[in-house]
Motif scaffolding. Structure first.
Motif, PDB file in Angstrom:
ATOM      1  N   VAL A   1       0.813  -1.218   0.000  1.00 30.03           N
ATOM      2  CA  VAL A   1       0.000   0.000   0.000  1.00 30.03           C
ATOM      3  C   VAL A   1       0.845   1.267   0.000  1.00 30.03           C
ATOM      4  CG1 VAL A   1      -1.688   1.323   1.330  1.00 30.03           C
ATOM      5  CG2 VAL A   1      -1.992  -1.125   1.042  1.00 30.03           C
ATOM      6  N   GLY A   2       1.860   1.352   0.804  1.00 28.72           N
ATOM      7  CA  GLY A   2       2.647   2.574   0.927  1.00 28.72           C
ATOM      8  C   GLY A   2       3.732   2.761  -0.116  1.00 28.72           C
ATOM      9  N   ARG A   3       3.915   1.778  -0.979  1.00 24.59           N
ATOM     10  CA  ARG A   3       4.996   1.821  -1.959  1.00 24.59           C
ATOM     11  C   ARG A   3       4.685   2.778  -3.088  1.00 24.59           C
ATOM     12  NH1 ARG A   3       6.766  -3.996  -4.083  1.00 24.59           N
ATOM     13  NH2 ARG A   3       5.228  -3.391  -5.590  1.00 24.59           N
ATOM     14  N   GLU A   4       5.708   3.455  -3.578  1.00 29.27           N
ATOM     15  CA  GLU A   4       5.502   4.321  -4.733  1.00 29.27           C
ATOM     16  C   GLU A   4       5.651   3.504  -6.010  1.00 29.27           C
ATOM     17  OE1 GLU A   4       9.534   6.570  -5.677  1.00 29.27           O
ATOM     18  OE2 GLU A   4       8.763   7.000  -3.673  1.00 29.27           O
ATOM     19  N   ASN A   5       5.169   4.063  -7.114  1.00 29.79           N
ATOM     20  CA  ASN A   5       5.153   3.366  -8.394  1.00 29.79           C
ATOM     21  C   ASN A   5       6.578   3.259  -8.966  1.00 29.79           C
ATOM     22  OD1 ASN A   5       4.531   2.293 -10.849  1.00 29.79           O
ATOM     23  ND2 ASN A   5       3.252   3.979 -11.527  1.00 29.79           N
ATOM     24  N   PRO A   6       7.104   2.047  -9.151  1.00 34.09           N
ATOM     25  CA  PRO A   6       8.463   1.921  -9.683  1.00 34.09           C
ATOM     26  C   PRO A   6       8.546   2.232 -11.180  1.00 34.09           C
ATOM     27  CG  PRO A   6       7.501  -0.240  -9.335  1.00 34.09           C
ATOM     28  CD  PRO A   6       6.531   0.767  -8.782  1.00 34.09           C
ATOM     29  N   ASP A   7       7.414   2.240 -11.878  1.00 32.79           N
ATOM     30  CA  ASP A   7       7.396   2.480 -13.322  1.00 32.79           C
ATOM     31  C   ASP A   7       6.968   3.900 -13.677  1.00 32.79           C
ATOM     32  OD1 ASP A   7       8.130  -0.165 -13.813  1.00 32.79           O
ATOM     33  OD2 ASP A   7       6.045  -0.833 -13.736  1.00 32.79           O
ATOM     34  N   LYS A   8       7.056   4.820 -12.755  1.00 28.54           N
ATOM     35  CA  LYS A   8       6.584   6.185 -12.990  1.00 28.54           C
ATOM     36  C   LYS A   8       7.332   6.854 -14.145  1.00 28.54           C
ATOM     37  CE  LYS A   8       4.267   9.897 -12.086  1.00 28.54           C
ATOM     38  NZ  LYS A   8       3.045  10.035 -12.835  1.00 28.54           N
ATOM     39  N   GLU A   9       8.637   6.717 -14.179  1.00 29.12           N
ATOM     40  CA  GLU A   9       9.431   7.347 -15.237  1.00 29.12           C
ATOM     41  C   GLU A   9       9.105   6.740 -16.607  1.00 29.12           C
ATOM     42  OE1 GLU A   9      14.108   8.253 -16.304  1.00 29.12           O
ATOM     43  OE2 GLU A   9      13.589   7.225 -14.443  1.00 29.12           O
ATOM     44  N   LEU A  10       8.906   5.427 -16.632  1.00 28.91           N
ATOM     45  CA  LEU A  10       8.534   4.754 -17.874  1.00 28.91           C
ATOM     46  C   LEU A  10       7.155   5.200 -18.338  1.00 28.91           C
ATOM     47  CD1 LEU A  10       9.136   2.654 -20.060  1.00 28.91           C
ATOM     48  CD2 LEU A  10       8.203   0.912 -18.518  1.00 28.91           C
ATOM     49  N   GLU A  11       6.208   5.333 -17.409  1.00 27.21           N
ATOM     50  CA  GLU A  11       4.861   5.797 -17.755  1.00 27.21           C
ATOM     51  C   GLU A  11       4.900   7.205 -18.341  1.00 27.21           C
ATOM     52  OE1 GLU A  11       2.389   5.443 -14.318  1.00 27.21           O
ATOM     53  OE2 GLU A  11       2.408   3.244 -14.366  1.00 27.21           O
ATOM     54  N   ASP A  12       5.704   8.073 -17.752  1.00 29.43           N
ATOM     55  CA  ASP A  12       5.830   9.437 -18.267  1.00 29.43           C
ATOM     56  C   ASP A  12       6.414   9.445 -19.678  1.00 29.43           C
ATOM     57  OD1 ASP A  12       4.802  10.362 -15.884  1.00 29.43           O
ATOM     58  OD2 ASP A  12       6.779  10.813 -15.020  1.00 29.43           O
ATOM     59  N   THR A  13       7.412   8.596 -19.907  1.00 31.62           N
ATOM     60  CA  THR A  13       8.036   8.513 -21.232  1.00 31.62           C
ATOM     61  C   THR A  13       7.041   7.991 -22.258  1.00 31.62           C
ATOM     62  OG1 THR A  13      10.149   8.046 -20.152  1.00 31.62           O
ATOM     63  CG2 THR A  13      10.000   7.597 -22.498  1.00 31.62           C
ATOM     64  N   ILE A  14       6.256   6.993 -21.888  1.00 29.53           N
ATOM     65  CA  ILE A  14       5.250   6.444 -22.802  1.00 29.53           C
ATOM     66  C   ILE A  14       4.194   7.488 -23.123  1.00 29.53           C
ATOM     67  CG2 ILE A  14       3.370   4.755 -22.975  1.00 29.53           C
ATOM     68  CD1 ILE A  14       5.189   2.770 -21.526  1.00 29.53           C
ATOM     69  N   GLN A  15       3.769   8.262 -22.138  1.00 26.76           N
ATOM     70  CA  GLN A  15       2.781   9.314 -22.390  1.00 26.76           C
ATOM     71  C   GLN A  15       3.319  10.366 -23.345  1.00 26.76           C
ATOM     72  OE1 GLN A  15       1.621  10.614 -18.429  1.00 26.76           O
ATOM     73  NE2 GLN A  15      -0.332   9.548 -18.642  1.00 26.76           N
ATOM     74  N   GLU A  16       4.583  10.741 -23.184  1.00 28.80           N
ATOM     75  CA  GLU A  16       5.186  11.731 -24.086  1.00 28.80           C
ATOM     76  C   GLU A  16       5.270  11.188 -25.510  1.00 28.80           C
ATOM     77  OE1 GLU A  16       6.036  14.929 -23.642  1.00 28.80           O
ATOM     78  OE2 GLU A  16       5.075  14.706 -21.687  1.00 28.80           O
ATOM     79  N   LEU A  17       5.657   9.924 -25.649  1.00 35.56           N
ATOM     80  CA  LEU A  17       5.735   9.322 -26.971  1.00 35.56           C
ATOM     81  C   LEU A  17       4.361   9.235 -27.624  1.00 35.56           C
ATOM     82  CD1 LEU A  17       8.330   6.451 -26.437  1.00 35.56           C
ATOM     83  CD2 LEU A  17       8.593   8.480 -27.861  1.00 35.56           C
ATOM     84  N   CYS A  18       3.334   8.949 -26.842  1.00 37.71           N
ATOM     85  CA  CYS A  18       1.979   8.854 -27.392  1.00 37.71           C
ATOM     86  C   CYS A  18       1.464  10.226 -27.811  1.00 37.71           C
ATOM     87  CB  CYS A  18       1.036   8.216 -26.380  1.00 37.71           C
ATOM     88  SG  CYS A  18       1.305   6.443 -26.197  1.00 37.71           S
ATOM     89  N   LYS A  19       1.901  11.285 -27.140  1.00 38.17           N
ATOM     90  CA  LYS A  19       1.522  12.638 -27.554  1.00 38.17           C
ATOM     91  C   LYS A  19       2.202  13.017 -28.858  1.00 38.17           C
ATOM     92  CE  LYS A  19       0.602  14.539 -22.967  1.00 38.17           C
ATOM     93  NZ  LYS A  19       1.071  15.479 -21.942  1.00 38.17           N
ATOM     94  N   GLN A  20       3.458  12.617 -29.019  1.00 41.83           N
ATOM     95  CA  GLN A  20       4.202  12.937 -30.228  1.00 41.83           C
ATOM     96  C   GLN A  20       3.722  12.111 -31.417  1.00 41.83           C
ATOM     97  OE1 GLN A  20       8.292  12.210 -29.330  1.00 41.83           O
ATOM     98  NE2 GLN A  20       8.432  13.883 -27.844  1.00 41.83           N
ATOM     99  N   HIS A  21       3.450  10.842 -31.186  1.00 43.30           N
ATOM    100  CA  HIS A  21       3.065   9.916 -32.249  1.00 43.30           C
ATOM    101  C   HIS A  21       1.684   9.357 -31.930  1.00 43.30           C
ATOM    102  CE1 HIS A  21       7.281  10.040 -33.458  1.00 43.30           C
ATOM    103  NE2 HIS A  21       7.610   9.746 -32.206  1.00 43.30           N
ATOM    104  N   THR A  22       0.650  10.026 -32.406  1.00 38.91           N
ATOM    105  CA  THR A  22      -0.714   9.650 -32.023  1.00 38.91           C
ATOM    106  C   THR A  22      -1.185   8.345 -32.656  1.00 38.91           C
ATOM    107  OG1 THR A  22      -1.594  11.024 -33.805  1.00 38.91           O
ATOM    108  CG2 THR A  22      -1.411  12.030 -31.615  1.00 38.91           C
ATOM    109  N   THR A  23      -0.530   7.896 -33.721  1.00 38.53           N
ATOM    110  CA  THR A  23      -0.971   6.671 -34.387  1.00 38.53           C
ATOM    111  C   THR A  23      -0.121   5.466 -34.014  1.00 38.53           C
ATOM    112  OG1 THR A  23       0.392   7.183 -36.303  1.00 38.53           O
ATOM    113  CG2 THR A  23      -1.909   7.925 -36.359  1.00 38.53           C
ATOM    114  N   TYR A  24       0.745   5.583 -33.035  1.00 46.45           N
ATOM    115  CA  TYR A  24       1.611   4.473 -32.630  1.00 46.45           C
ATOM    116  C   TYR A  24       0.901   3.609 -31.602  1.00 46.45           C
ATOM    117  CZ  TYR A  24       5.941   6.158 -34.808  1.00 46.45           C
ATOM    118  OH  TYR A  24       6.909   6.531 -35.690  1.00 46.45           O
TER     119      TYR A  24
END
Length: 69
Positions: free
Chosen positions: A7-30
């Motif tokens: 419960v108290g643990r932070e998300n270990p994939d936060k940086e990866l999630e942010d990178t994926i969101q940025e890539l999806c904004k840049q490439h909307t058809t990927y």
């Protein structure tokens, strides 16, 4: 007990999630396959299943727009 420790643990994939969101904004058809390729080009070592799971979690679905001629 297992879930109580999680419960108290932070998300270990936060940086990866942010990178994926940025890539999806840049490439909307990927989709997850091409996003995985872009991550590999940037130096990430990540499985396509993990990318797909994160994209589903963040609701980053690609919508296909067909053009009628």
């Amino acid at each position: 007990m297992y879930w109580q420790k999680r419960v108290g643990r932070e998300n270990p994939d936060k940086e990866l999630e942010d990178t994926i969101q940025e890539l999806c904004k840049q490439h909307t058809t990927y989709g997850y396959r091409r996003i995985t390729g872009e991550l590999t080009n940037q130096g990430w070592c990540v499985n396509k299943k993990k990318v797909q799971r994160i994209m589903q979690k963040l609701s980053l679905q690609v919508t296909l727009v067909l053009c009628q001629v």
